[in-house]
Design a protein around this motif. Structure first.
Motif, mmCIF file in Angstrom:
data_model
loop_
_atom_site.group_PDB
_atom_site.id
_atom_site.type_symbol
_atom_site.label_atom_id
_atom_site.label_comp_id
_atom_site.label_asym_id
_atom_site.label_seq_id
_atom_site.Cartn_x
_atom_site.Cartn_y
_atom_site.Cartn_z
ATOM 1 N N VAL A 4 0.744 -1.185 -0.024
ATOM 2 C CA VAL A 4 -0.085 -0.108 -0.162
ATOM 3 C C VAL A 4 0.996 1.177 -0.110
ATOM 4 N N ARG A 5 2.002 1.272 0.933
ATOM 5 C CA ARG A 5 3.028 2.213 0.885
ATOM 6 C C ARG A 5 3.520 2.504 -0.579
ATOM 7 N N LEU A 6 4.009 1.508 -1.057
ATOM 8 C CA LEU A 6 4.495 1.748 -2.559
ATOM 9 C C LEU A 6 3.814 2.077 -3.628
ATOM 10 N N LEU A 11 1.958 6.464 -7.054
ATOM 11 C CA LEU A 11 0.903 7.671 -7.283
ATOM 12 C C LEU A 11 1.394 8.952 -6.840
ATOM 13 N N HIS A 12 2.133 9.477 -5.653
ATOM 14 C CA HIS A 12 2.925 10.437 -5.443
ATOM 15 C C HIS A 12 3.796 10.917 -6.424
ATOM 16 N N LEU A 13 4.472 10.090 -6.964
ATOM 17 C CA LEU A 13 5.610 10.230 -7.897
ATOM 18 C C LEU A 13 4.958 10.606 -9.231
ATOM 19 N N GLY A 15 2.120 12.126 -9.433
ATOM 20 C CA GLY A 15 1.423 13.350 -9.478
ATOM 21 C C GLY A 15 2.503 14.240 -9.416
ATOM 22 N N MET A 16 3.780 14.158 -8.966
ATOM 23 C CA MET A 16 4.808 14.949 -9.268
ATOM 24 C C MET A 16 5.130 15.366 -10.738
ATOM 25 N N GLY A 17 4.897 14.148 -11.512
ATOM 26 C CA GLY A 17 5.265 14.125 -12.868
ATOM 27 C C GLY A 17 4.267 15.015 -13.579
ATOM 28 N N LEU A 45 -3.778 15.595 -5.643
ATOM 29 C CA LEU A 45 -3.329 13.937 -5.757
ATOM 30 C C LEU A 45 -2.083 14.053 -4.738
ATOM 31 N N GLN A 46 -1.262 15.013 -4.749
ATOM 32 C CA GLN A 46 0.063 15.093 -3.869
ATOM 33 C C GLN A 46 -0.450 15.293 -2.526
ATOM 34 N N LEU A 47 -1.606 15.937 -2.197
ATOM 35 C CA LEU A 47 -2.012 16.171 -0.793
ATOM 36 C C LEU A 47 -2.648 14.666 -0.249
ATOM 37 N N THR A 49 -2.167 11.679 -1.389
ATOM 38 C CA THR A 49 -1.316 10.630 -1.149
ATOM 39 C C THR A 49 0.077 10.923 0.031
ATOM 40 N N GLY A 50 0.137 12.197 -0.212
ATOM 41 C CA GLY A 50 0.950 12.493 1.127
ATOM 42 C C GLY A 50 0.566 12.348 2.462
ATOM 43 N N ILE A 51 -0.817 12.868 2.377
ATOM 44 C CA ILE A 51 -1.501 12.626 3.697
ATOM 45 C C ILE A 51 -1.507 11.149 4.276
ATOM 46 N N ASP A 63 9.208 6.278 9.880
ATOM 47 C CA ASP A 63 9.225 7.429 10.830
ATOM 48 C C ASP A 63 9.511 8.634 10.029
ATOM 49 N N TYR A 64 8.679 9.401 9.439
ATOM 50 C CA TYR A 64 8.826 10.488 8.673
ATOM 51 C C TYR A 64 9.313 11.786 9.534
ATOM 52 N N ASN A 65 10.069 12.608 9.004
ATOM 53 C CA ASN A 65 10.339 13.945 9.657
ATOM 54 C C ASN A 65 9.315 14.771 9.449
ATOM 55 N N VAL A 71 6.736 21.173 6.074
ATOM 56 C CA VAL A 71 7.310 22.462 5.260
ATOM 57 C C VAL A 71 6.810 22.160 3.982
ATOM 58 N N LYS A 72 6.592 20.854 3.520
ATOM 59 C CA LYS A 72 6.129 20.153 2.201
ATOM 60 C C LYS A 72 4.854 20.716 2.138
ATOM 61 N N LEU A 73 3.901 20.365 3.155
ATOM 62 C CA LEU A 73 2.553 20.659 3.262
ATOM 63 C C LEU A 73 2.330 22.220 2.956
ATOM 64 N N VAL A 75 4.405 24.416 1.237
ATOM 65 C CA VAL A 75 4.587 24.702 -0.033
ATOM 66 C C VAL A 75 3.324 24.436 -0.880
ATOM 67 N N LEU A 76 3.028 22.961 -0.535
ATOM 68 C CA LEU A 76 1.470 22.487 -1.350
ATOM 69 C C LEU A 76 0.394 23.428 -1.070
ATOM 70 N N VAL A 77 0.233 24.046 0.136
ATOM 71 C CA VAL A 77 -0.953 24.967 0.438
ATOM 72 C C VAL A 77 -0.765 26.151 -0.565
ATOM 73 N N LEU A 105 10.833 23.095 -5.601
ATOM 74 C CA LEU A 105 11.350 23.101 -4.408
ATOM 75 C C LEU A 105 10.777 22.049 -3.572
ATOM 76 N N ASN A 106 9.442 21.520 -3.676
ATOM 77 C CA ASN A 106 9.170 20.471 -2.828
ATOM 78 C C ASN A 106 9.748 19.093 -3.153
ATOM 79 N N VAL A 107 10.044 18.944 -4.458
ATOM 80 C CA VAL A 107 11.072 17.723 -4.899
ATOM 81 C C VAL A 107 12.291 17.935 -4.132
ATOM 82 N N ILE A 109 13.149 19.631 -1.295
ATOM 83 C CA ILE A 109 13.044 19.261 0.185
ATOM 84 C C ILE A 109 12.856 17.720 0.226
ATOM 85 N N ALA A 110 12.001 16.846 -0.442
ATOM 86 C CA ALA A 110 11.669 15.749 -0.417
ATOM 87 C C ALA A 110 12.924 14.582 -0.453
ATOM 88 N N VAL A 111 13.784 14.962 -1.580
ATOM 89 C CA VAL A 111 14.975 14.439 -1.726
ATOM 90 C C VAL A 111 16.261 14.721 -0.795
HETATM 91 C C1 HEM Z 1 4.137 19.657 -5.035
HETATM 92 C C2 HEM Z 1 3.963 18.704 -3.845
HETATM 93 C C3 HEM Z 1 4.911 17.429 -3.675
HETATM 94 C C4 HEM Z 1 6.022 17.091 -4.348
HETATM 95 C C5 HEM Z 1 6.390 17.348 -5.680
HETATM 96 C C6 HEM Z 1 6.332 15.843 -3.628
HETATM 97 C C7 HEM Z 1 7.428 15.051 -4.027
HETATM 98 C C8 HEM Z 1 7.975 13.784 -3.383
HETATM 99 C C9 HEM Z 1 9.038 13.141 -3.815
HETATM 100 C C10 HEM Z 1 9.662 13.089 -5.246
HETATM 101 C C11 HEM Z 1 9.063 11.940 -2.949
HETATM 102 C C12 HEM Z 1 9.917 10.769 -3.156
HETATM 103 C C13 HEM Z 1 11.334 11.256 -2.166
HETATM 104 C C14 HEM Z 1 12.241 9.992 -1.749
HETATM 105 O O1 HEM Z 1 11.523 8.721 -1.971
HETATM 106 O O2 HEM Z 1 13.375 10.345 -1.783
HETATM 107 C C15 HEM Z 1 8.159 12.386 -1.868
HETATM 108 C C16 HEM Z 1 7.969 11.542 -0.638
HETATM 109 C C17 HEM Z 1 7.150 11.676 0.125
HETATM 110 N N1 HEM Z 1 6.322 12.705 0.481
HETATM 111 FE FE1 HEM Z 1 6.078 13.977 -1.143
HETATM 112 N N2 HEM Z 1 5.904 15.708 -2.238
HETATM 113 C C18 HEM Z 1 4.732 16.651 -2.288
HETATM 114 C C19 HEM Z 1 3.695 16.953 -1.295
HETATM 115 C C20 HEM Z 1 3.972 16.227 -0.232
HETATM 116 C C21 HEM Z 1 2.871 16.305 0.807
HETATM 117 C C22 HEM Z 1 2.154 17.678 0.942
HETATM 118 C C23 HEM Z 1 3.013 15.417 1.832
HETATM 119 C C24 HEM Z 1 2.278 15.207 3.078
HETATM 120 C C25 HEM Z 1 1.491 15.915 3.501
HETATM 121 C C26 HEM Z 1 3.997 14.474 1.312
HETATM 122 C C27 HEM Z 1 4.655 13.204 2.098
HETATM 123 C C28 HEM Z 1 5.590 12.499 1.508
HETATM 124 C C29 HEM Z 1 5.892 11.316 2.182
HETATM 125 C C30 HEM Z 1 5.621 10.802 3.523
HETATM 126 C C31 HEM Z 1 6.992 10.797 1.597
HETATM 127 C C32 HEM Z 1 7.971 9.419 1.752
HETATM 128 C C33 HEM Z 1 7.393 8.090 1.095
HETATM 129 C C34 HEM Z 1 8.127 6.802 1.259
HETATM 130 O O3 HEM Z 1 9.351 6.850 1.032
HETATM 131 O O4 HEM Z 1 7.536 6.297 2.239
HETATM 132 N N3 HEM Z 1 4.504 15.047 0.256
HETATM 133 N N4 HEM Z 1 7.571 13.315 -2.060
#
Ligand code: HEM
Length: 114
Positions: A4-6, A11-13, A15-17, A45-47, A49-51, A63-65, A71-73, A75-77, A105-107, A109-111
């Motif tokens: 489910v996480r994968l 879907l999160h990736l 959405g980024m694309g 979709l990002q909101l 799947t992220g939540i 254990d997410y930071n 901060v990602k949230l 930026v998305l808001v 910027l959010n990519v 931050i994520a990486v």
């Molecule tokens: C424009 C908005 C966003 C973009 C472009 C984005 C992009 C990404 C990317 C590229 C990753 C993969 C990073 C990696 O595996 O090293 C990621 C992971 C993640 N994102 Fe986002 N993100 C966005 C918004 C959000 C929001 C709003 C949340 C939470 C409310 C969120 C929560 C997460 C979480 C928890 C992961 C880790 C998933 C895992 O590996 O288990 N993201 N995001």
């Protein structure tokens, strides 16, 4: 549960694309075209799947930071707010590059924020 996480990460990736693709779609449509709804769908979709990823973290042993997630949230808001206020309007010149910059910027931050 890891599947489910994968699936959510998948879907999160996508959405980024989609949000990156929207930059090119918007540019191609020309300066007079209204802001495309795809920005809104990609942001939603990002909101969602992220939540969901964060909500499921006790079950997926992740254990997410939370500062980073916050901060990602934020930026998305900002992205969602700009999109909502300009939907179906001719966007000002800074909006398309501005939205793309915030997505990148959010990519970053994520990486890079570990
Ligand atoms: C424009 C908005 C966003 C973009 C472009 C984005 C992009 C990404 C990317 C590229 C990753 C993969 C990073 C990696 O595996 O090293 C990621 C992971 C993640 N994102 Fe986002 N993100 C966005 C918004 C959000 C929001 C709003 C949340 C939470 C409310 C969120 C929560 C997460 C979480 C928890 C992961 C880790 C998933 C895992 O590996 O288990 N993201 N995001």
């Amino acid at each position: 549960m890891d599947f489910v996480r994968l699936l959510l990460v998948f879907l999160h990736l996508l959405g980024m694309g989609m949000l990156i693709a929207m930059f090119f779609v918007q540019r191609r449509a020309g300066a007079d075209a209204p802001l495309n709804k795809g920005w809104l769908h990609g942001s939603a979709l990002q909101l969602l799947t992220g939540i969901a990823l964060v909500a499921l973290s006790p079950l997926t042993d992740k254990d997410y930071n939370h500062v980073k997630i916050g901060v990602k949230l934020l930026v998305l808001v900002v992205i969602g707010g700009i999109v909502a206020l300009n939907l179906n309007k001719k966007p000002a010149a800074w909006i398309t590059p501005g939205l793309a910059g915030l997505v990148v910027l959010n990519v970053a931050i994520a990486v890079f924020w570990t």
